[in-house]
Scaffold this motif. Structure first.
Motif, PDB file in Angstrom:
ATOM      1  N   MET A1180      -3.943   9.339   2.216  1.00  0.00           N
ATOM      2  CA  MET A1180      -4.323   7.866   2.843  1.00  0.00           C
ATOM      3  C   MET A1180      -5.586   7.394   1.845  1.00  0.00           C
ATOM      4  O   MET A1180      -5.543   6.190   1.408  1.00  0.00           O
ATOM      5  CB  MET A1180      -4.629   7.858   4.168  1.00  0.00           C
ATOM      6  N   ILE A1181      -6.377   8.094   1.935  1.00  0.00           N
ATOM      7  CA  ILE A1181      -7.881   7.936   1.159  1.00  0.00           C
ATOM      8  C   ILE A1181      -7.394   7.606  -0.437  1.00  0.00           C
ATOM      9  O   ILE A1181      -7.776   6.577  -1.167  1.00  0.00           O
ATOM     10  CB  ILE A1181      -8.762   8.764   1.285  1.00  0.00           C
ATOM     11  N   GLU A1182      -6.650   8.171  -0.951  1.00  0.00           N
ATOM     12  CA  GLU A1182      -6.112   8.059  -2.442  1.00  0.00           C
ATOM     13  C   GLU A1182      -5.371   6.763  -2.549  1.00  0.00           C
ATOM     14  O   GLU A1182      -5.728   6.193  -3.476  1.00  0.00           O
ATOM     15  CB  GLU A1182      -5.323   9.315  -2.849  1.00  0.00           C
ATOM     16  N   ILE A1183      -4.597   6.414  -1.877  1.00  0.00           N
ATOM     17  CA  ILE A1183      -3.682   5.176  -1.899  1.00  0.00           C
ATOM     18  C   ILE A1183      -4.766   4.204  -1.643  1.00  0.00           C
ATOM     19  O   ILE A1183      -4.716   3.131  -2.586  1.00  0.00           O
ATOM     20  CB  ILE A1183      -2.816   5.172  -0.602  1.00  0.00           C
ATOM     21  N   ALA A1184      -5.811   4.044  -0.794  1.00  0.00           N
ATOM     22  CA  ALA A1184      -6.712   2.796  -0.720  1.00  0.00           C
ATOM     23  C   ALA A1184      -7.546   2.742  -1.950  1.00  0.00           C
ATOM     24  O   ALA A1184      -7.697   1.606  -2.470  1.00  0.00           O
ATOM     25  CB  ALA A1184      -7.645   3.290   0.538  1.00  0.00           C
ATOM     26  N   LEU A1185      -7.871   3.971  -2.445  1.00  0.00           N
ATOM     27  CA  LEU A1185      -8.896   3.822  -3.662  1.00  0.00           C
ATOM     28  C   LEU A1185      -7.965   3.296  -4.842  1.00  0.00           C
ATOM     29  O   LEU A1185      -8.667   2.730  -5.614  1.00  0.00           O
ATOM     30  CB  LEU A1185      -9.423   5.467  -3.879  1.00  0.00           C
ATOM     31  N   LYS A1186      -6.717   3.892  -5.025  1.00  0.00           N
ATOM     32  CA  LYS A1186      -5.730   3.376  -6.102  1.00  0.00           C
ATOM     33  C   LYS A1186      -5.788   1.720  -5.741  1.00  0.00           C
ATOM     34  O   LYS A1186      -5.793   1.122  -6.867  1.00  0.00           O
ATOM     35  CB  LYS A1186      -4.408   3.896  -5.883  1.00  0.00           C
ATOM     36  N   ALA A1187      -5.536   1.419  -4.658  1.00  0.00           N
ATOM     37  CA  ALA A1187      -5.266  -0.189  -4.415  1.00  0.00           C
ATOM     38  C   ALA A1187      -6.824  -0.757  -4.893  1.00  0.00           C
ATOM     39  O   ALA A1187      -6.687  -1.761  -5.645  1.00  0.00           O
ATOM     40  CB  ALA A1187      -5.382  -0.335  -3.077  1.00  0.00           C
ATOM     41  N   MET A1188      -8.043  -0.378  -4.780  1.00  0.00           N
ATOM     42  CA  MET A1188      -9.123  -0.753  -5.048  1.00  0.00           C
ATOM     43  C   MET A1188      -9.449  -0.979  -6.694  1.00  0.00           C
ATOM     44  O   MET A1188      -9.996  -1.916  -7.232  1.00  0.00           O
ATOM     45  CB  MET A1188     -10.337  -0.196  -4.544  1.00  0.00           C
ATOM     46  N   LYS A1189      -8.868   0.260  -7.140  1.00  0.00           N
ATOM     47  CA  LYS A1189      -8.805   0.285  -8.708  1.00  0.00           C
ATOM     48  C   LYS A1189      -8.056  -0.648  -9.156  1.00  0.00           C
ATOM     49  O   LYS A1189      -8.404  -1.412 -10.293  1.00  0.00           O
ATOM     50  CB  LYS A1189      -8.573   1.490  -8.976  1.00  0.00           C
ATOM     51  N   CYS A1190      -6.851  -0.937  -8.697  1.00  0.00           N
ATOM     52  CA  CYS A1190      -5.935  -1.914  -9.202  1.00  0.00           C
ATOM     53  C   CYS A1190      -6.668  -3.544  -9.048  1.00  0.00           C
ATOM     54  O   CYS A1190      -6.518  -4.230 -10.010  1.00  0.00           O
ATOM     55  CB  CYS A1190      -4.429  -2.039  -8.656  1.00  0.00           C
ATOM     56  N   PHE A1191      -7.257  -3.567  -7.934  1.00  0.00           N
ATOM     57  CA  PHE A1191      -7.681  -4.845  -7.868  1.00  0.00           C
ATOM     58  C   PHE A1191      -8.897  -5.150  -8.823  1.00  0.00           C
ATOM     59  O   PHE A1191      -9.119  -6.130  -9.226  1.00  0.00           O
ATOM     60  CB  PHE A1191      -8.240  -4.971  -6.414  1.00  0.00           C
ATOM     61  N   ARG A1192      -9.671  -4.111  -9.039  1.00  0.00           N
ATOM     62  CA  ARG A1192     -10.761  -4.405 -10.119  1.00  0.00           C
ATOM     63  C   ARG A1192     -10.239  -4.577 -11.246  1.00  0.00           C
ATOM     64  O   ARG A1192     -10.760  -5.459 -12.057  1.00  0.00           O
ATOM     65  CB  ARG A1192     -11.672  -2.812  -9.853  1.00  0.00           C
ATOM     66  N   ALA A1193      -9.071  -4.162 -11.889  1.00  0.00           N
ATOM     67  CA  ALA A1193      -8.342  -4.157 -12.945  1.00  0.00           C
ATOM     68  C   ALA A1193      -8.043  -5.699 -13.015  1.00  0.00           C
ATOM     69  O   ALA A1193      -7.980  -6.384 -14.238  1.00  0.00           O
ATOM     70  CB  ALA A1193      -7.355  -3.145 -13.177  1.00  0.00           C
TER      71      ALA A1193
END
Length: 1594
Positions: A1180-1193
């Motif tokens: 779950m944490i990995e998914i959330a951090l992936k989302a934040m990484k995509c949003f920063r991109a």
């Protein structure tokens, strides 16, 4: 294995490729067909449409299909012999393809020897030398040797016996094939041989006359009437390779034998060399087929006759023979796409009675003796005569009678000559009638909608006097071969009347591979006449030189091909244009090549016309053009010998309109003439003149045509000016005027003459139900106002800047005082909000630049917009908007009823064809529409192609506004589109439609290109038809079928528009701001499938769309969104990755990828059980951090995009980050303390501390999680700064629409406040150790709303001031007691100072407030440090603090002015970076403070305070801000202070501390012209200082 040894059915791709190469298909197409896996079985079934779809050109398709058909036909004939499907019988390189020949030869063939001649590829090009020639009987013993290694025919077909006649035929045809250096298929030759050819006129030497290779002359003839020549043919195929003496002997022998026979019979005759005779012709060649012979030296033939006449004739007849036998004539044999030069050599025999009377011509024929290497002559003279088509010797027993008949033959010859010379009156052709028929199919007038492509060469001075007809025709393009045209030719004349875009042929190369629409706009096509200088331009400084014919063919012809192909294949549908060749000077090859290209692209002469006053020019052109088209067809399509002055007068008499100057109203109440040249320069406007349509010749319009014009409007087509004009003339009934029309006139009058605050540009909006007459109302208003205002319709396909420039020119045209010019009323139909507002912005800036003061309105933008909720949109701006619905008033119902009764009185009236009008009279009630469609459906054949077409059109019309399918697409879909040589179209689109289809289809014309298109008569009818048709086939299946229709998808005319409509069908969402009922998550079509069918069908159809439409990234994006919306996250992740692979730097696609993980994270958290495993937590944490990484991109990508402002990445990162914080706080590893605080979690996130139980399992997460706090803080800070710029109050007071799931869209300030508080609460643990105390205070500041500029200022909007005061005082108390000693961070200091200013607005007596001078001192770091790293809010504070204060700034101070000016410059720089190239509507700057009457912080009045002084509803308050009524309120006067300033050069200045401070006017057109003293209200915004309500100081 060689394909020759295999049946066609067993061929693989390699075999097919070898066969294609063998028949001469281009390599690029061979490769393409191999890529498409065309095997033998596929080759058998392949058709025209398949080959077109892979990009093959028509010529190549023709060759391939002809060869394939011939192959299959030959194989089918041999099935009985056990030879079916065997390619050896195709044998494109055999010496003979005659089945009889083969059968004869097969008897001689050894069974082990193959029955086919195989010529290696490297030997095919060697021509004559590569093939063994069998010696014919009449050829000398010399033998043409073969290429070494090449097998002789004797070797192949049997023993070296004396060749038969059949062998001779084979050898001759083989020789000619080799001699021509080309390998033609039998089928191709025979197709060409079917084209008949004319003889050269007897006894003429017309140098322009030419023969076309492989055309056929009439069969050889005998004596006809002595004057009409008899004809004899000789191929000269073998003799042409002989040396000079042998060739001369052969030539002289044939000519003198034929000549003596003709002279003895007293008949004219012509012998032709280079034409197949009936003995030489074989299955490859027809009798009379023109082959031509190479002529290296013409003297060989001339000398042969001169030398041999003396030796062949008796001395007494030699002089007569010389006079009767004319010198040889060499007629060029032309063939397209070859530089080889061949001739037919002809000798005319004319035995005039005065010369041959009483003479007998006996001859001794020459013969070359190879042994002695000399020409010898027959010893005994022979008397020849013409018997039938032969020259035969007179038999000895008949000679006496022949000589006795001499006198009778002389008498007949003299009689024939006498009758031939009698005068007879020639009937002049009716050229005027022919011209009428060719130009407009015999109608009385020329069709206005037809475009013309003019091809011309040099026009003389006299010619230029009579080209006025060209000035009145719709000339789309001119291909001009006169290099002086721009100086002294046709273009110099034309440009005096029309505007043109000048090009060269190379401009059409399209090397940058632009799309059709992009290329069309790049070249300016359809804006003005496209003028192409095809062979140089003498006055061009860029040195475009004139080339000789050969150089032109080598360097320019390829560009000509591209230009013509572009016009005919991509731009102009067949039937919408005509090519006119105007030949005014001698013709050269390039202009003939132009004809060839048009003829090929247009499949014939149907829409090609030639005009030539000079017969000589025409004949030279026609003789060369006959390589493509027969002379007879050319003559049918040509006007020759008619004086150009007569052509000019005749065509002008056919014009549907008279020559009538167009008039515009002027400010002096008179009119001025609008020159065509000037009107065309304003091509983005459809200008309406005061005397519009007065040039129409009413006498040419029949009663039926007038009734048709009226009926087609009421059928559903857009109203035209002609409708209003005919009504005014009383020729048809009045166009019904709806009551909303009067409302529009009232608003117009109020704009022009009312007391409201006027700007240079006013807006007026007409919101209307689809099909309720909104556009008609707009045009009715223009029609009625055309004599008082300058009126035009905006062509919104053009850029705003172009329209603005043209509109300004239109306003100022022929006006003496441009400041007092008449207002311009511009209609923008189906407008887009951004386009509409941007146009207003541009026009206002243009007027400001011209120093036109806004006491008078300059432009009125009247916009028509389709909407399903017109009343709702109208309420948003009631003072300048009108709603038009399907609901009719009683008076309107009566008008509609009367109109229908009038129609019923017309002859042949069919009520069904004005069904739109009938349904409109019934207010489009659902029951009426449903009943109409049910009745209509009764006659429908659900399986017919026409019904499929109806399905596709209704599908598009139901879901995509203003969609259509081009008529060309419809014709291609129905299999229509073949033209014949006789100009008869083999189809008529309407006649191929069913009665039901004709009832619901309307044909429209696209505004810019005039391409015809098809729509359903009404949007609601389309929806109901689609609904009822869906009973037999669901809508998803209809869409799937549409996507599989390659004929529609790959059809080139209007392809981009068609693809756009399909994209909109799948992608375009509904928006309330666009007038739709809802804000949809997906396109209405996709949502319908999800609702009525299922999600799986929607996914399936989107996948098909992705594959069929070029794997478009945005379809993949929609698939990702659809999957995550239905909680199919793995699939969503896949499709987001696919979209990203196509467009890796698109911020919107990167945001979608982030949304996939965001939704996935939220779903897993919401659905987690109490027994969630550690691995599941990590996931779950990995998914959330992936989302934040995509949003920063996405954030980084958005910064690089200059045409959009996508801030979704920041909002997404904050939402996921805060949700992740909340999730982490629920984990057992981070327990709450006794106060209920998340101290353990905060300690983990902010320090090096890591709990033991997660140290190893979370080792890949620690570094990223410890950056979580800073990432969220950065994103929140960016959002705050961003919101400080803009007016973001979309729905701040509308709780229903500002739903939480899109709160950041509808009310971003409230969203920011909520998320900031949530973020702050996580980091306010009191139990943290001393090093973290500073952070705790900072988080507490966030919690109370003091963490950013936007949240601080939002406290001023709280309905309870006391609550905001308490929060602000708490926030200030959290900062150090003496911030001057403890240095704060830049952002913290900005927030601290702003909190004081905000508190001063709410509670001026608060004990927490610092003195204003202290605040100035605190801000000094921003003014002293000259760096750009400070945010805009720092400079915003400086202009608030350093604006001159009556109490603090009593003395002049240049340093303070420098601070102000420097801050304003920095703010402008940051503002320009922020704005990018976005629409003005999105640039509405939010003014936070106004200058009040107090001092210190008390002089700053926030906007919310003024809002509270304005009475009325939210909408009424908005209107008062919009129209400037707020500045008239006494309550506002009592609070705000007017600033005194001055204007200079269109700019505003105010007095600063020592000098001038520039002020930005809210509206540029509100700045008074000239140099004036002014007063205004001063606003403070993030773009700088803003002046409101500017007035000239009295």
């Amino acid at each position: 294995m060689d394909y020759n040894t295999l049946p066609v059915g067993d061929w693989n791709e390699c075999h097919v490729s070898a066969w294609l190469q063998c028949i001469g298909i281009k390599e690029e197409y061979v490769k393409k067909l191999s890529e498409e896996e065309v095997t033998g079985p596929v080759l058998k079934k392949i058709n025209d449409s398949f080959l077109k779809n892979i990009g093959m050109k028509k010529g190549q398709i023709h060759i391939l299909l002809c060869e394939r058909n011939e192959l299959l036909e030959r194989l089918s004939k041999r099935t009985g012999a056990g030879q079916a499907d065997n390619p050896i019988f195709k044998a494109p390189k055999t010496s003979s393809d005659s089945s009889n020949t083969i059968n004869t030869q097969e008897k001689k063939v050894n069974s082990k020897i193959p029955a086919i001649v195989k010529v290696p590829a490297e030997k095919k090009e060697s021509g004559l030398k590569s093939i063994q020639i069998t010696r014919p009987k009449n050829v000398s013993t010399s033998q043409v040797t073969s290429h070494q290694n090449a097998a002789s025919e004797t070797d192949i077909f049997g023993t070296a016996e004396e060749p038969s006649r059949e062998d001779t035929e084979t050898s001759v045809s083989t020789l000619i094939r080799a001699e021509n250096g080309k390998s033609h298929s039998v089928h191709e030759k025979r197709v060409k041989a079917l084209t008949p050819s004319r003889f050269r006129p007897f006894s003429t030497q017309d140098i322009n006359f030419k023969y076309v290779k492989n055309t056929v002359l009439s069969p050889e003839t005998g004596v006809i009437n002595l004057i009409t020549p008899c004809h004899e043919y000789k191929s000269l195929a073998n003799a042409i390779e002989l040396d000079r003496p042998q060739l001369q002997a052969k030539f002289a022998s044939e000519v003198i034998r034929f000549a003596s026979a003709c002279m003895n019979i007293r008949t004219n005759g012509t012998i032709h060399f280079g034409v197949m005779d009936r003995f030489e012709g074989d299955k490859d060649y027809e009798h009379g087929q023109i082959i031509g012979v190479p002529v290296r030296n013409k003297d060989v033939y001339v000398d042969a006759l001169d030398k041999n006449i003396v030796k062949c004739f008796n001395k007494s007849e030699q002089e007569a023979a010389r006079n009767c036998i004319r010198p040889p004539v060499f007629i060029e044999v032309i063939e397209k796409d070859t530089q080889d030069q061949h001739f037919v050599v002809e000798v005319d025999i004319e035995p005039s009675s005065s010369i041959v009377k009483g003479k007998i011509f006996e001859i001794c024929l020459p013969k070359f003796n190879k042994d002695s290497n000399k020409t010898i002559y027959e010893k005994t003279p022979v008397l020849y005569q013409r018997l039938k088509a032969n020259s035969e010797p007179v038999k000895n027993e008949e000679k006496k009678d022949f000589i006795l008949g001499l006198q009778e033959r002389d008498v007949r010859r003299a009689t024939a000559e006498s009758s031939n010379h009698e005068d007879f009156r020639k009937t002049s052709p009716d050229s005027a009638r022919k011209l009428l028929v060719l130009l407009n199919d015999g109608k009385n007038y020329i069709d206005n909608f037809l475009n013309y492509i003019l091809v011309t060469n040099r026009c003389g001075k006299e010619d230029l006097k009579f080209v006025n007809f060209l000035m009145r025709m719709n000339i789309f393009c001119v291909l001009d071969f006169d290099e002086d045209s721009n100086v002294s030719g046709l273009h110099a004349n034309y440009k005096e009347h029309h505007t043109t875009n000048l090009h060269f042929l190379q401009d059409f190369a399209n090397k940058s591979q632009m799309t059709t629409n992009e290329f069309k706009k790049h070249l300016g096509l359809f804006d003005n006449t496209c003028w192409i200088f095809c062979n140089g331009r003498s006055d061009y400084l860029g040195k475009e030189e004139t080339l000789d014919e050969n150089t032109w063919i080598r360097t320019k012809k390829k560009y000509l091909k591209k230009a013509i192909s572009f016009f005919c294949d991509e731009l102009l549908p067949k039937g919408s244009f005509m090519v006119l060749f105007l030949l005014c000077s001698p013709v050269e090859k390039p202009i003939v090549d132009t004809f060839h290209e048009f003829y090929t692209e247009m499949n014939g002469m149907d829409y090609i016309l030639c005009i030539s006053e000079s017969k000589e020019n025409y004949e030279k052109w026609a003789n060369a053009a006959q390589a493509s088209c027969s002379i007879e067809t050319l003559e049918q399509r040509s006007i020759v010998g008619m004086k150009l002055s007569h052509v000019d007068a005749t065509i002008q008499s056919m014009m549907p309109s008279a020559i009538c100057p167009r008039h515009l109203p002027v400010s002096t109440k008179g009119v001025c003439a609008l020159l065509t040249l000037e009107e065309e320069k304003m091509f983005s406007l459809e200008i309406l003149c005061t005397n519009q349509c007065d040039d129409i010749r009413l006498d040419l319009l029949s009663t039926q045509e007038v009734e048709e014009i009226e009926r087609t409007f009421y059928q559903g087509r857009r109203v035209s000016w002609k409708n209003f004009w005919l009504a005014d003339k009383g020729s048809c009934g009045e166009v019904i005027e709806r009551e909303a029309c009067r409302d529009v006139h009232k608003i117009l009058d109020d704009i022009l003459h009312g007391n409201r605050l006027r700007y240079s540009v006013a807006k007026l909006k007409i919101f209307h139900h689809p099909g309720s007459g909104g556009s008609t109302i707009g045009r009715q208003v223009l029609w009625k106002r055309r004599k008082d205002l300058r009126c035009a319709v905006v062509k919104s396909t053009y850029p705003v800047a172009t329209v603005c420039q043209h509109a300004v020119n239109f306003r100022e045209y022929d006006e003496n005082d441009i400041k007092n010019s008449l207002p311009v009323l511009l209609l923008v139909e189906d407008y887009d909000e951004d386009y509409f507002d941007e146009l207003k912005h541009y026009l206002m800036e243009a007027m400001a630049a011209r120093r036109v003061h806004s006491t008078k309105c300059c432009f009125i933008l009247m916009g028509c917009k389709r909407s399903n909720v017109p009343e709702t949109l109208c309420k948003a701006s009631p003072l300048d908007a009108v709603a038009v619905t399907h609901k009719l008033s009683e008076q309107e119902k009566h008008l509609f009823k009367t109109k229908i009764e009038n129609f019923e009185e017309q002859k042949d009236f069919k009520p069904g064809f004005i069904i739109t009008f009938v349904l409109m009279s019934k207010e489009f009630k659902e029951t009426y529409v449903r009943e109409f469609v049910e009745h209509w459906m009764e006659g429908i054949d659900l399986s017919s192609p026409v019904t499929n077409l109806i399905r596709y059109v209704t599908l598009l019309n139901s879901y995509v506004h203003n969609s259509y399918i081009s008529l060309s697409h419809c014709e291609a879909f129905l299999g229509l589109g073949v033209y014949t040589e006789k100009r008869l179209r083999e189809y008529d689109f309407k006649n191929n439609l069913s009665e039901e289809a004709r009832l619901i289809f309307i044909e429209l014309r696209e505004n810019t290109t005039y391409i015809s298109c098809v729509q359903i008569i009404h949007h609601l009818v389309a929806k109901e038809i689609l609904h009822q048709l869906s009973g037999s086939q669901p809508q998803s299946q209809i869409a799937m079928n549409l996507l599989q229709e390659k004929v529609l998808l790959h059809h080139r005319f209007g392809q981009e528009e068609f693809i756009k409509f399909i994209r909109d069908l799948f992608i375009r969402r509904d928006k309330k701001s666009r007038g739709d009922n809802t804000d949809s998550l997906f396109s209405p079509f996709i949502e319908h499938i999800c609702k009525v069918e299922n999600c799986g069908k929607a996914i399936e159809v989107l996948k098909t769309a992705y594959e069929c439409l070029g794997k478009d990234a945005f379809f993949a994006q929609q698939l990702a969104r659809l999957h995550y919306n239905y909680e199919k996250f793995e699939d969503a992740e896949y499709w987001a990755g696919v979209a990203k692979s196509h467009l890796p730097n698109d911020s919107f696609i990167l945001d979608t990828e982030g949304q996939v993980y965001r939704k996935w994270f939220s779903f897993t958290v919401d659905n987690k059980t109490d027994e969630v495993t550690p691995d599941e937590v990590i996931q779950m944490i990995e998914i959330a951090l992936k989302a934040m990484k995509c949003f920063r991109a996405a954030q980084q990508a958005a910064k690089a995009e200059i045409d959009s402002m996508n801030n979704a990445g920041y909002f997404g990162e904050v939402e996921v980050g805060c949700r992740l914080l909340k999730f982490l706080s629920t984990l057992e590893v981070f327990p709450k303390n006794t106060q209920g605080e998340h101290s353990e979690l905060v300690r983990y996130l902010l320090t090096d501390y890591i709990p033991e139980e997660i140290k190893k399992p979370w080792e890949k997460l620690h570094s990223r999680l410890k950056g979580l706090c800073q990432n969220i803080y950065t994103a929140l800070d960016w959002i705050s700064e961003d919101l400080s710029y803009f007016q973001t109050d979309k729905n701040q007071n509308n709780e229903d629409e500002a739903v939480e799931k899109e709160e950041h869209v509808y009310n971003p300030r409230r969203w920011l406040k909520r998320q900031t508080e949530l973020y702050g609460k996580f980091f306010t643990s009191e139990s943290l150790t001393v090093p973290e105390t500073k952070l705790v205070k900072q988080m507490n500041i966030y919690k109370y709303g003091g963490g950013s500029v936007s949240t601080i200022l939002s406290l001023l909007s709280d309905s309870k001031d006391e609550r905001s005061v308490n929060k602000l005082e708490k926030i200030i108390s959290l900062y150090p007691d003496d911030p001057q000693k403890e240095i704060l961070q830049d952002a913290d200091l900005i927030n601290y100072i702003l909190c004081h200013i905000t508190l001063a607005c709410l509670s001026p007596g608060s004990s927490k407030l610092l003195p204003f001078r202290t605040l100035r001192n605190l801000s000094s770091r921003y003014s002293k440090q000259r760096r750009t790293g400070f945010p805009a809010s720092a400079y915003f504070l400086l202009i608030l603090l350093y604006w001159p204060d009556d109490a603090l700034d009593t003395e002049s101070n240049t340093d303070k002015d420098a601070i102000l000016i420097s801050s304003l410059q920095s703010m402008k720089h940051l503002y320009d970076i922020k704005m990018k190239n976005i629409a003005p509507r999105k640039k509405r700057i939010y003014t936070h403070f106004f200058l009040g009457k107090g001092t210190g912080a008390g002089k700053l009045v926030h906007r919310t305070k003024i809002d509270k002084l304005i009475k009325g509803s939210l909408n009424e308050r908005r209107m008062k801000w919009l129209y400037g009524d707020v500045w008239k309120l006494n309550e506002v006067h009592s609070v705000l202070k007017r600033v005194t300033g001055w204007t200079a050069k269109g700019k505003i200045f105010a007095q600063g501390h020592a000098g001038a401070i520039p002020i930005l006017p809210l509206h540029f057109d509100s700045v008074p012209p000239g140099n004036e003293n002014v007063t205004f209200y001063l606003g403070f915004s993030f773009s700088g200082l803003v002046a409101y309500d500017i007035e000239v100081k009295k």
